[in-house]
Design a protein around this motif. Sequence first.
Motif, PDB file in Angstrom:
ATOM      1  N   ALA A 180       0.830  -1.212   0.000  1.00  0.00           N
ATOM      2  CA  ALA A 180       0.000   0.000   0.000  1.00  0.00           C
ATOM      3  C   ALA A 180       0.860   1.255   0.000  1.00  0.00           C
ATOM      4  O   ALA A 180       1.920   1.298   0.623  1.00  0.00           O
ATOM      5  CB  ALA A 180      -0.924  -0.003   1.217  1.00  0.00           C
ATOM      6  N   LEU A 181       0.415   2.281  -0.718  1.00  0.00           N
ATOM      7  CA  LEU A 181       1.123   3.566  -0.739  1.00  0.00           C
ATOM      8  C   LEU A 181       0.691   4.461   0.415  1.00  0.00           C
ATOM      9  O   LEU A 181       1.394   5.398   0.799  1.00  0.00           O
ATOM     10  CB  LEU A 181       0.868   4.271  -2.080  1.00  0.00           C
ATOM     11  CG  LEU A 181       1.343   3.519  -3.320  1.00  0.00           C
ATOM     12  CD1 LEU A 181       1.005   4.305  -4.587  1.00  0.00           C
ATOM     13  CD2 LEU A 181       2.845   3.261  -3.243  1.00  0.00           C
ATOM     14  N   GLY A 182      -0.472   4.159   0.952  1.00  0.00           N
ATOM     15  CA  GLY A 182      -1.018   4.885   2.088  1.00  0.00           C
ATOM     16  C   GLY A 182      -2.222   4.123   2.582  1.00  0.00           C
ATOM     17  O   GLY A 182      -2.840   3.356   1.817  1.00  0.00           O
ATOM     18  N   ILE A 183      -2.559   4.297   3.866  1.00  0.00           N
ATOM     19  CA  ILE A 183      -3.666   3.509   4.405  1.00  0.00           C
ATOM     20  C   ILE A 183      -4.351   4.255   5.539  1.00  0.00           C
ATOM     21  O   ILE A 183      -3.713   5.001   6.292  1.00  0.00           O
ATOM     22  CB  ILE A 183      -3.161   2.131   4.911  1.00  0.00           C
ATOM     23  CG1 ILE A 183      -4.340   1.212   5.225  1.00  0.00           C
ATOM     24  CG2 ILE A 183      -2.244   2.287   6.106  1.00  0.00           C
ATOM     25  CD1 ILE A 183      -3.951  -0.229   5.426  1.00  0.00           C
ATOM     26  N   GLY A 184      -5.664   4.071   5.639  1.00  0.00           N
ATOM     27  CA  GLY A 184      -6.438   4.654   6.725  1.00  0.00           C
ATOM     28  C   GLY A 184      -6.519   3.690   7.897  1.00  0.00           C
ATOM     29  O   GLY A 184      -6.392   2.467   7.726  1.00  0.00           O
ATOM     30  N   PHE A 185      -6.735   4.238   9.088  1.00  0.00           N
ATOM     31  CA  PHE A 185      -6.755   3.422  10.298  1.00  0.00           C
ATOM     32  C   PHE A 185      -7.870   2.381  10.249  1.00  0.00           C
ATOM     33  O   PHE A 185      -7.716   1.272  10.763  1.00  0.00           O
ATOM     34  CB  PHE A 185      -6.912   4.332  11.514  1.00  0.00           C
ATOM     35  CG  PHE A 185      -6.669   3.644  12.832  1.00  0.00           C
ATOM     36  CD1 PHE A 185      -5.583   2.808  13.020  1.00  0.00           C
ATOM     37  CD2 PHE A 185      -7.532   3.844  13.902  1.00  0.00           C
ATOM     38  CE1 PHE A 185      -5.351   2.180  14.234  1.00  0.00           C
ATOM     39  CE2 PHE A 185      -7.303   3.226  15.130  1.00  0.00           C
ATOM     40  CZ  PHE A 185      -6.216   2.391  15.292  1.00  0.00           C
ATOM     41  N   ARG A 186      -9.007   2.723   9.633  1.00  0.00           N
ATOM     42  CA  ARG A 186     -10.111   1.762   9.530  1.00  0.00           C
ATOM     43  C   ARG A 186      -9.653   0.469   8.822  1.00  0.00           C
ATOM     44  O   ARG A 186     -10.045  -0.634   9.200  1.00  0.00           O
ATOM     45  CB  ARG A 186     -11.284   2.379   8.760  1.00  0.00           C
ATOM     46  CG  ARG A 186     -12.129   3.355   9.572  1.00  0.00           C
ATOM     47  CD  ARG A 186     -13.242   3.935   8.729  1.00  0.00           C
ATOM     48  NE  ARG A 186     -14.218   4.626   9.553  1.00  0.00           N
ATOM     49  CZ  ARG A 186     -15.271   4.064  10.117  1.00  0.00           C
ATOM     50  NH1 ARG A 186     -15.479   2.765   9.932  1.00  0.00           N
ATOM     51  NH2 ARG A 186     -16.109   4.760  10.863  1.00  0.00           N
ATOM     52  N   ASP A 187      -8.834   0.628   7.797  1.00  0.00           N
ATOM     53  CA  ASP A 187      -8.343  -0.553   7.076  1.00  0.00           C
ATOM     54  C   ASP A 187      -7.331  -1.333   7.916  1.00  0.00           C
ATOM     55  O   ASP A 187      -7.284  -2.560   7.867  1.00  0.00           O
ATOM     56  CB  ASP A 187      -7.705  -0.127   5.753  1.00  0.00           C
ATOM     57  CG  ASP A 187      -8.726   0.470   4.793  1.00  0.00           C
ATOM     58  OD1 ASP A 187      -9.865  -0.031   4.764  1.00  0.00           O
ATOM     59  OD2 ASP A 187      -8.386   1.441   4.094  1.00  0.00           O
ATOM     60  N   VAL A 188      -6.529  -0.619   8.684  1.00  0.00           N
ATOM     61  CA  VAL A 188      -5.547  -1.279   9.561  1.00  0.00           C
ATOM     62  C   VAL A 188      -6.266  -2.126  10.605  1.00  0.00           C
ATOM     63  O   VAL A 188      -5.816  -3.228  10.953  1.00  0.00           O
ATOM     64  CB  VAL A 188      -4.646  -0.237  10.254  1.00  0.00           C
ATOM     65  CG1 VAL A 188      -3.710  -0.916  11.253  1.00  0.00           C
ATOM     66  CG2 VAL A 188      -3.838   0.539   9.224  1.00  0.00           C
ATOM     67  N   LEU A 189      -7.402  -1.625  11.092  1.00  0.00           N
ATOM     68  CA  LEU A 189      -8.138  -2.316  12.151  1.00  0.00           C
ATOM     69  C   LEU A 189      -8.711  -3.660  11.708  1.00  0.00           C
ATOM     70  O   LEU A 189      -9.171  -4.453  12.538  1.00  0.00           O
ATOM     71  CB  LEU A 189      -9.264  -1.421  12.670  1.00  0.00           C
ATOM     72  CG  LEU A 189      -8.808  -0.198  13.486  1.00  0.00           C
ATOM     73  CD1 LEU A 189      -9.981   0.731  13.764  1.00  0.00           C
ATOM     74  CD2 LEU A 189      -8.158  -0.644  14.791  1.00  0.00           C
ATOM     75  N   ALA A 190      -8.671  -3.938  10.425  1.00  0.00           N
ATOM     76  CA  ALA A 190      -9.153  -5.239   9.935  1.00  0.00           C
ATOM     77  C   ALA A 190      -8.143  -6.344  10.221  1.00  0.00           C
ATOM     78  O   ALA A 190      -8.466  -7.528  10.088  1.00  0.00           O
ATOM     79  CB  ALA A 190      -9.428  -5.153   8.436  1.00  0.00           C
ATOM     80  N   TYR A 191      -6.934  -5.978  10.642  1.00  0.00           N
ATOM     81  CA  TYR A 191      -5.856  -6.955  10.825  1.00  0.00           C
ATOM     82  C   TYR A 191      -5.453  -7.074  12.301  1.00  0.00           C
ATOM     83  O   TYR A 191      -5.746  -6.197  13.118  1.00  0.00           O
ATOM     84  CB  TYR A 191      -4.636  -6.532   9.997  1.00  0.00           C
ATOM     85  CG  TYR A 191      -4.892  -6.561   8.508  1.00  0.00           C
ATOM     86  CD1 TYR A 191      -4.651  -7.712   7.763  1.00  0.00           C
ATOM     87  CD2 TYR A 191      -5.409  -5.440   7.861  1.00  0.00           C
ATOM     88  CE1 TYR A 191      -4.902  -7.739   6.395  1.00  0.00           C
ATOM     89  CE2 TYR A 191      -5.662  -5.465   6.494  1.00  0.00           C
ATOM     90  CZ  TYR A 191      -5.412  -6.613   5.767  1.00  0.00           C
ATOM     91  OH  TYR A 191      -5.670  -6.658   4.422  1.00  0.00           O
ATOM     92  N   ASP A 192      -4.770  -8.184  12.604  1.00  0.00           N
ATOM     93  CA  ASP A 192      -4.208  -8.364  13.941  1.00  0.00           C
ATOM     94  C   ASP A 192      -3.162  -7.290  14.194  1.00  0.00           C
ATOM     95  O   ASP A 192      -2.404  -6.896  13.296  1.00  0.00           O
ATOM     96  CB  ASP A 192      -3.554  -9.744  14.064  1.00  0.00           C
ATOM     97  CG  ASP A 192      -4.569 -10.872  14.062  1.00  0.00           C
ATOM     98  OD1 ASP A 192      -5.729 -10.613  14.418  1.00  0.00           O
ATOM     99  OD2 ASP A 192      -4.204 -11.997  13.684  1.00  0.00           O
ATOM    100  N   LEU A 193      -3.103  -6.830  15.460  1.00  0.00           N
ATOM    101  CA  LEU A 193      -2.214  -5.730  15.807  1.00  0.00           C
ATOM    102  C   LEU A 193      -1.230  -6.105  16.907  1.00  0.00           C
ATOM    103  O   LEU A 193      -1.504  -6.974  17.745  1.00  0.00           O
ATOM    104  CB  LEU A 193      -3.029  -4.516  16.273  1.00  0.00           C
ATOM    105  CG  LEU A 193      -4.003  -3.910  15.263  1.00  0.00           C
ATOM    106  CD1 LEU A 193      -4.820  -2.802  15.919  1.00  0.00           C
ATOM    107  CD2 LEU A 193      -3.261  -3.376  14.052  1.00  0.00           C
ATOM    108  N   VAL A 194      -0.107  -5.429  16.904  1.00  0.00           N
ATOM    109  CA  VAL A 194       0.862  -5.461  17.996  1.00  0.00           C
ATOM    110  C   VAL A 194       0.875  -4.063  18.599  1.00  0.00           C
ATOM    111  O   VAL A 194       0.962  -3.074  17.860  1.00  0.00           O
ATOM    112  CB  VAL A 194       2.276  -5.836  17.498  1.00  0.00           C
ATOM    113  CG1 VAL A 194       3.263  -5.824  18.657  1.00  0.00           C
ATOM    114  CG2 VAL A 194       2.252  -7.185  16.809  1.00  0.00           C
ATOM    115  N   CYS A 195       0.778  -3.960  19.923  1.00  0.00           N
ATOM    116  CA  CYS A 195       0.728  -2.652  20.572  1.00  0.00           C
ATOM    117  C   CYS A 195       1.700  -2.603  21.751  1.00  0.00           C
ATOM    118  O   CYS A 195       2.088  -3.642  22.290  1.00  0.00           O
ATOM    119  CB  CYS A 195      -0.677  -2.340  21.091  1.00  0.00           C
ATOM    120  SG  CYS A 195      -1.908  -2.098  19.778  1.00  0.00           S
ATOM    121  N   VAL A 196       2.054  -1.390  22.141  1.00  0.00           N
ATOM    122  CA  VAL A 196       2.837  -1.219  23.352  1.00  0.00           C
ATOM    123  C   VAL A 196       1.899  -1.332  24.558  1.00  0.00           C
ATOM    124  O   VAL A 196       0.708  -1.612  24.411  1.00  0.00           O
ATOM    125  CB  VAL A 196       3.595   0.132  23.352  1.00  0.00           C
ATOM    126  CG1 VAL A 196       4.779   0.081  22.421  1.00  0.00           C
ATOM    127  CG2 VAL A 196       2.675   1.289  22.965  1.00  0.00           C
TER     128      VAL A 196
END
Length: 305
Positions: A180-196
């Motif tokens: 992807a050249l750019g992405i919105g947070f809504r699209d990121v939320l469709a995937y598993d995440l790693v967080c601090v």
Amino acid sequence: MHYDLKDLHLFQAIAEAGNLSSGAAVMHLTASSASYRLKNLEYAVGSQLFTRHPKGMSLTPAGEVLARHTKQLLAGVATMHAELGAYSSHLRGSIRLLANSSSLNSFIIPSLARFLVSNVNINVDLREQESPTISQSIEEGQADIGIGADLERLPGLHRELYAVDRLVCVVSPGHPLAQALGIGFRDVLAYDLVCVERTSSNYLYLSHQARLAGIPMKVRVHVHNFRALIYMVESGVGAAVVPASTAQEAAREQRVVAVPMTDAWAERNLYLVYPKDSGQPELVGEFARILLNDPQVASERESAL
């Protein structure tokens, strides 16, 4: 030709150790990062600096010349540093500093390390706090200086632009979002995440944005700092949203891909605030100027404007 002092220190460490990994360890760098820096230095010089053999590395004729001049140059820098240190030796006392996680990990920690090594009479109490509460805490006297995103302007505080904080989505090279050249947070939320950590201002900020989007975060693991987070992402555990500078090295080495975030809130101004009337005005004011004028911070601030 342009030579970076850190690259010259690394070159000297490798030359003295006769080994890339040992030299990298002296400079607290990974072997891959040290190799990248050495290649850049050889490119700047225009010649190979080391001959590699089974027992380690030895200097080429060009390397011998550079080693001789590097030794003289770094000795001169050390002498200059010691002499200039006398002018800052009058700074004494303790500073209480509040900062959000983005400014801490992207700018403040490296800046503080450079400063404290040369100013042994200054102690800093450094604490992380969410940006929306920092200005009020400084005005109430809970700390001397605060740095965070879009800090509230209050009558009793000086407020100056410190840096520009850009968030990116980092993924492993094989992740579906890597192209992807750019992405919105809504699209990121469709995937598993790693967080601090859950108490981190970075995680709290992202949680707030997820609530506004009406989409829950699918967090697979919480880790204690951004370095551990990048390792998890690199290993393919999940995606993450972090300040661009925290992923810069890993992205440059192609261990992860940093995809720009398109949301307006992903780019924030970081401000520094301190009281107009302080119990130790000279120390607080001068320390604020030191933070603002750190060469690396100032350079990145100017390039972002």
